[in-house]
Motif scaffolding. Structure first.
Motif, PDB file in Angstrom:
ATOM      1  N   ARG A 366       0.062   4.652  13.439  1.00 40.65           N
ATOM      2  CA  ARG A 366      -0.268   4.167  14.489  1.00 40.65           C
ATOM      3  C   ARG A 366      -0.157   2.724  14.612  1.00 40.65           C
ATOM      4  O   ARG A 366      -0.475   1.973  13.608  1.00 40.65           O
ATOM      5  N   VAL A 367       0.375   2.307  15.773  1.00 45.51           N
ATOM      6  CA  VAL A 367       0.682   0.656  15.827  1.00 45.51           C
ATOM      7  C   VAL A 367       0.011   0.313  17.317  1.00 45.51           C
ATOM      8  O   VAL A 367       0.463   0.721  18.260  1.00 45.51           O
ATOM      9  N   ASP A 368      -1.000  -0.703  17.156  1.00 45.67           N
ATOM     10  CA  ASP A 368      -1.674  -1.326  18.278  1.00 45.67           C
ATOM     11  C   ASP A 368      -0.869  -2.691  18.420  1.00 45.67           C
ATOM     12  O   ASP A 368      -1.277  -3.569  17.610  1.00 45.67           O
ATOM     13  N   ILE A 369      -0.039  -2.816  19.608  1.00 34.60           N
ATOM     14  CA  ILE A 369       0.595  -4.306  19.672  1.00 34.60           C
ATOM     15  C   ILE A 369       0.784  -4.479  21.245  1.00 34.60           C
ATOM     16  O   ILE A 369       1.262  -3.419  21.752  1.00 34.60           O
ATOM     17  N   SER A 370       0.501  -5.596  21.672  1.00 33.61           N
ATOM     18  CA  SER A 370       0.981  -5.896  23.081  1.00 33.61           C
ATOM     19  C   SER A 370       2.427  -6.328  23.091  1.00 33.61           C
ATOM     20  O   SER A 370       3.065  -6.651  22.080  1.00 33.61           O
ATOM     21  N   GLY A 371       3.064  -6.183  24.314  1.00 32.30           N
ATOM     22  CA  GLY A 371       4.661  -6.612  24.589  1.00 32.30           C
ATOM     23  C   GLY A 371       5.456  -5.490  24.637  1.00 32.30           C
ATOM     24  O   GLY A 371       4.799  -4.213  24.897  1.00 32.30           O
ATOM     25  N   ARG A 372       6.682  -5.872  24.701  1.00 28.59           N
ATOM     26  CA  ARG A 372       7.413  -4.961  25.081  1.00 28.59           C
ATOM     27  C   ARG A 372       8.120  -4.339  23.673  1.00 28.59           C
ATOM     28  O   ARG A 372       9.252  -4.956  23.491  1.00 28.59           O
ATOM     29  N   TRP A 373       7.704  -3.202  23.314  1.00 30.23           N
ATOM     30  CA  TRP A 373       8.340  -2.694  21.914  1.00 30.23           C
ATOM     31  C   TRP A 373       8.858  -1.295  22.220  1.00 30.23           C
ATOM     32  O   TRP A 373       8.154  -0.563  23.055  1.00 30.23           O
ATOM     33  N   ARG A 374       9.612  -0.963  21.447  1.00 25.59           N
ATOM     34  CA  ARG A 374      10.361   0.495  21.504  1.00 25.59           C
ATOM     35  C   ARG A 374      10.143   1.122  20.189  1.00 25.59           C
ATOM     36  O   ARG A 374      10.337   0.231  19.156  1.00 25.59           O
ATOM     37  N   PHE A 375      10.168   2.281  20.080  1.00 23.54           N
ATOM     38  CA  PHE A 375      10.127   3.221  18.903  1.00 23.54           C
ATOM     39  C   PHE A 375      11.415   3.917  18.497  1.00 23.54           C
ATOM     40  O   PHE A 375      11.873   4.688  19.417  1.00 23.54           O
ATOM     41  N   GLU A 376      12.028   3.671  17.389  1.00 24.36           N
ATOM     42  CA  GLU A 376      13.138   4.608  17.061  1.00 24.36           C
ATOM     43  C   GLU A 376      12.338   5.612  15.959  1.00 24.36           C
ATOM     44  O   GLU A 376      12.432   5.310  14.840  1.00 24.36           O
ATOM     45  N   PRO A 377      12.636   6.824  16.409  1.00 25.45           N
ATOM     46  CA  PRO A 377      12.086   7.811  15.594  1.00 25.45           C
ATOM     47  C   PRO A 377      12.569   8.233  14.051  1.00 25.45           C
ATOM     48  O   PRO A 377      11.862   8.402  13.264  1.00 25.45           O
ATOM     49  N   LEU A 382      10.171  -0.195  14.954  1.00 19.96           N
ATOM     50  CA  LEU A 382       9.620  -0.709  16.104  1.00 19.96           C
ATOM     51  C   LEU A 382      10.629  -2.040  16.345  1.00 19.96           C
ATOM     52  O   LEU A 382      10.679  -2.806  15.734  1.00 19.96           O
ATOM     53  N   VAL A 383      11.262  -1.982  17.526  1.00 23.29           N
ATOM     54  CA  VAL A 383      12.141  -3.034  17.954  1.00 23.29           C
ATOM     55  C   VAL A 383      11.826  -3.634  19.182  1.00 23.29           C
ATOM     56  O   VAL A 383      11.299  -2.988  20.073  1.00 23.29           O
ATOM     57  N   GLY A 384      11.865  -5.133  19.423  1.00 24.01           N
ATOM     58  CA  GLY A 384      11.608  -5.517  20.794  1.00 24.01           C
ATOM     59  C   GLY A 384      12.564  -5.475  21.805  1.00 24.01           C
ATOM     60  O   GLY A 384      13.784  -5.239  21.467  1.00 24.01           O
ATOM     61  N   ASP A 385      12.077  -5.212  22.781  1.00 24.62           N
ATOM     62  CA  ASP A 385      12.958  -4.848  24.007  1.00 24.62           C
ATOM     63  C   ASP A 385      12.970  -5.888  24.970  1.00 24.62           C
ATOM     64  O   ASP A 385      11.816  -6.729  25.178  1.00 24.62           O
ATOM     65  N   ASP A 386      14.018  -6.573  25.580  1.00 21.67           N
ATOM     66  CA  ASP A 386      14.011  -7.343  26.636  1.00 21.67           C
ATOM     67  C   ASP A 386      13.602  -9.007  26.020  1.00 21.67           C
ATOM     68  O   ASP A 386      12.391  -9.592  26.655  1.00 21.67           O
ATOM     69  N   LYS A 387      14.264  -9.321  24.911  1.00 21.32           N
ATOM     70  CA  LYS A 387      13.768 -10.729  24.362  1.00 21.32           C
ATOM     71  C   LYS A 387      12.492 -10.627  23.758  1.00 21.32           C
ATOM     72  O   LYS A 387      11.799 -11.746  23.373  1.00 21.32           O
ATOM     73  N   GLN A 388      12.143  -9.598  23.584  1.00 18.63           N
ATOM     74  CA  GLN A 388      10.517  -9.360  22.774  1.00 18.63           C
ATOM     75  C   GLN A 388      10.914  -9.752  21.402  1.00 18.63           C
ATOM     76  O   GLN A 388      11.733  -9.043  20.535  1.00 18.63           O
TER      77      GLN A 388
END
Length: 799
Positions: A366-377, A382-388
């Motif tokens: 489980r990951v609790d983080i704010s911002g635009r993050w995406r998940f690669e299963p 977790l990789v930042g999206d749109d300059k995150q």
């Protein structure tokens, strides 16, 4: 402007545009203005020499002499004769500066400070390349070979930046070369036009023609061909999956992500900056965290998994990404029979740590983080999206501390066939000595677990290898052979060599990149520094999943299951995080106090990403310059792609809505889809015939387009819907029209050859409607303005 003068200006501009890739390497980047001035001086001398005219060797000699004089005045005037003429002292001083610059390049991380030695290397190198380009393109009138020194200039910049020169700089360099070719092509085509059009030459080399329109028509045609070719060269690699992670940022260490719930993650290789980080003279903190784990030795912080080995490098596969789920899926291959402890950790990233990948213990649940993050299963990343990015990020990770026993790993069953095929691939170019070494080291081993431990121990203690961060880097097959022979390297060498050897034995393996656990502080928090950056192999065992091994001597910690004797003990059960343990760290990450203002001024304390992006702390060119250059690049790219962009926008507008609210909306929707089908047929070579009825038009499209099956039925369904809205007193709305338009387009695409597909996408014939619309607008506008009183008065005042 004469043709030769235009070619001189194009050669000057092409050299400066290619040298733009060097701008991010040095801070501040004011050296480019010095290089531009000296290069303009050299180009001006060449223009005068060619106008005299001098012989070609004399022209080159004159330009070389001016280059030496200019560089002497700038860098060695105190040692020169009369502050201008280079003598022995000036040459000796220049040699000292050059040697100092070479030492500075090896000493400083990117961006390096603008020292005198580095400035001499940059200015001198750019001017030398510019002189060569000017000689080839203008003096000898061979613009095409002039692309080789331009390519060399860009390649040097890309190599110094670890492959991360960026798509913008490549676009500028390519655009400069295109302008050079267009300038030469215009001059040559103009000469053809003088002959064909019967116009007389002026007698001056490179002079423009005074009469006749053929030359200018041919020149315009040449520019259009070049512009379209440039657009195709830039757009096609972006559209083809096999070109991801190339010149347009694959080496930058950033993962690309699409918007919405879908998207893919681009191939990356964060190993390129790992050696530089390990060489840092001063360790700088990038992360600080608190955890309720009783033992942090195995709490490696993982950024990314490199699962593809093509013989040149290890890199991440291009995989789909999705929104971060509230609870991450259970790790692949992990059995409930293995001892598992739940661990909660709270992280704070430094503002100077700018990275697209999120450091996390593996496997995270489980990951609790704010911002635009995406998940690669597949890689659980977790990789930042749109300059995150990670800059200043605060987040909590609940992970699993997996502790399999050696007995469980030894008894592991075979991996799933699909996983085994993917993660045991080795290139055909893998030297035979790699597999031979693996077979020798593991001789007598009874199972894959024993083979893995023997390879690990061979690297870590038995094989005579030593840790050396100064060793020559590289991740290809030849680098593996060199490493096995020299027996010295750092974590990158040990990790990818063990992974390659494991794969050669049929054991699924990949390379993970991230950080070792860090150092515990007096306040109970754990500090992770830049020199904690690390790479290690992960091997797959059914029942335990992806399992970490540590072949690098003197780095990290060997897991308990990887030692000869495994300590026994009972499971402690899931940990209960306490309030004190889960609180945020009391001190935010900061640079070491030993970083003095002097070192900071020289750039030796600047922020470094552990394995990814460079800090955006003002290095490189000014924001206004970047904005203007970016705008110009976008214009250059957009012009040849204007038909494609217009066609895409029109298609989206026609097919974007699901239906109208009333009869008028329904009719407009149906007719828009019908127009889209007709334009699609036109794009693939079936010209429109508006004199026919919808039914006859549908039959004609199906016949000439050679459509079959669903695509042909879709054309007829839409045609019947058009007849319904045109002739029925009370038309009934038809459903699925947009989907039918998509089926028609797919049918045309499937039946066309490659050239027809590219023509339909990049230069659609139906884009003629845009030209018609612009022509109509211009005609209407001029008609409205012609009787305007102000224009009438201006006309009366004209002599």
């Amino acid at each position: 402007m004469s043709g030769r003068a235009r070619l001189t200006l194009a050669a000057w501009g092409a050299t400066l545009m290619a040298s733009g890739a060097l701008l991010p390497l040095v801070k501040p980047a004011t050296w480019i203005f010095t290089a531009a001035f000296v290069l303009a001086l050299v180009s001006g001398v060449g223009t005068l020499a060619r106008r005299v005219p001098l012989a070609r060797p004399l022209t080159l000699l004159a330009q070389t002499a001016v280059t030496l004089l200019a560089l002497t005045v700038i860098f060695a005037r105190e040692q020169a004769v009369l502050w201008l003429i280079p003598g022995p002292r000036a040459f000796a001083h220049a040699a000292e500066l050059f040697q100092a610059g070479a030492d500075d390049v090896g000493r400083y991380a990117i961006p390096a400070p603008d020292t005198e030695g580095i400035r001499l290397m940059l200015v001198g190198g750019v001017v030398a390349i510019g002189l060569l380009v000017d000689t080839l393109a203008v003096t000898f009138r061979k613009a095409a070979p002039a692309g080789l020194p331009l390519l060399a200039l860009y390649s040097v910049a890309a190599g110094l930046s670890g492959g991360g020169a960026g798509w913008l700089w490549f676009l500028l360099a390519a655009s400069g070369y295109l302008l050079l070719l267009l300038a030469e092509g215009r001059d040559r085509l103009s000469q053809w036009g003088r002959v064909f059009g019967g116009a007389q030459r002026s007698g001056k080399p490179g002079s423009s023609v005074a009469t006749g329109g053929t030359a200018f028509s041919l020149a315009r045609t040449g520019r259009r061909i070049g512009a379209v070719a440039m657009g195709v060269a830039l757009a096609v690699p972006l559209a083809l999956p096999g070109f991801d992670g190339g010149l347009f940022g694959g080496g930058s260490g950033e993962g690309g992500a699409g918007a919405g719930k879908g998207g893919t993650i681009s191939a990356v290789n964060p190993l390129v900056s790992l050696q530089d980080n390990l060489r840092q003279a001063e360790d700088r903190e990038v992360l600080r965290y608190r955890t309720n784990s009783r033992d942090t030795n195995d709490l490696y912080l993982r950024l990314v998994a490199l699962d593809q080995f093509d013989g040149t490098s290890w890199k991440s596969s291009v995989r789909p990404i999705e929104d971060v789920p509230q609870q991450l899926p259970w790790p692949q291959g992990l059995s409930q029979n293995v001892q598992i402890t739940e661990v909660t950790s709270n992280f704070v990233a430094s503002e100077a740590y700018i990275q697209k990948w999120l450091p996390m213990p593996y496997p995270a649940g489980r990951v609790d983080i704010s911002g635009r993050w995406r998940f690669e299963p597949a890689g659980r990343m977790l990789v930042g999206d749109d300059k995150q990015t990670t800059a200043g990020a605060r987040y909590q990770v609940t992970s699993l501390d997996v502790r399999p026993t050696s007995e469980q790993l030894a008894a592991a069953g075979p991996a799933p066939e699909k996983l085994r095929r993917e993660y045991t691939k080795v290139p055909d170019s893998l030297p035979a000595d790699v597999r031979a070494a693996a077979l020798t080291v593991t001789k007598g081993a009874r199972n894959d677990y024993e083979r893995a431990v023997r390879i690990q121990d061979w690297f870590a203690q038995d094989g005579g290898f030593r840790y050396d961060v100064e060793a020559e880097s590289g991740t290809g097959v030849q680098a593996i052979s060199r490493f096995l022979k020299d027996k010295k390297g750092f974590c990158v060498h040990f990790s990818f060599s063990m992974a390659a050897m494991a794969r050669s034995l049929g054991i699924p393996a990949r390379v993970a990149v991230g950080f070792t656990p860090g150092t515990t502080q007096t306040d109970g928090s754990v500090s992770v520094g830049i020199r904690d950056a690390h790479a290690w192999p992960e091997l797959y065992f059914e029942g335990a999943g992806w399992t970490r091994f540590e072949p690098t001597p003197s780095r990290g910690s060997t897991p308990a299951y990887g030692r000869e004797s495994t300590p026994t003990g009972t499971a402690t059960g899931p940990a209960q995080p306490q309030q004190s343990a889960s609180a945020q760290p009391s001190a935010a990450p900061s640079a070491s106090e030993s970083c003095t203002p002097q070192l900071r001024r020289l750039g030796d304390c600047g922020p470094d990403a552990a394995t990814g992006d460079a800090s955006s702390n003002g290095s490189g060119p000014a924001p206004l310059s970047v904005a203007l250059i970016s705008l110009a690049a976008l214009v250059v790219l957009a012009l040849p792609l204007l038909p494609l962009l217009w066609r895409t926008r029109v298609r989206a507008r026609r097919l974007g809505s699901d239906g109208g609210r009333g009869p008028a909306d329904t009719a407009a929707r149906t007719l828009a889809v019908w127009q889209e089908i007709n334009d699609t047929a036109w794009d693939y070579g079936v010209e429109p015939d508006e004199s026919r009825t919808p039914r006859n038009t549908a039959e004609r499209i199906v016949r000439l387009g050679e459509l079959h099956g669903e695509s042909a039925d879709a054309v007829h369904r839409v045609a019947r819907a058009v007849e319904e809205v045109l002739y029925a007193p009370r038309p009934v709305p038809a459903a699925g029209l947009a989907e039918d338009a998509g089926r028609v387009r797919a049918g045309f695409h499937a039946g066309a050859d490659r050239s027809a597909r590219l023509r339909a996408v990049l230069a659609p014939r139906s884009a003629a409607r845009l030209r018609w619309a612009l022509s109509s607008w211009w005609s209407t506008t001029t008609t409205r303005l012609s009787p305007h009183p102000l224009l009438h008065r201006l006309r009366l005042r004209r002599p």
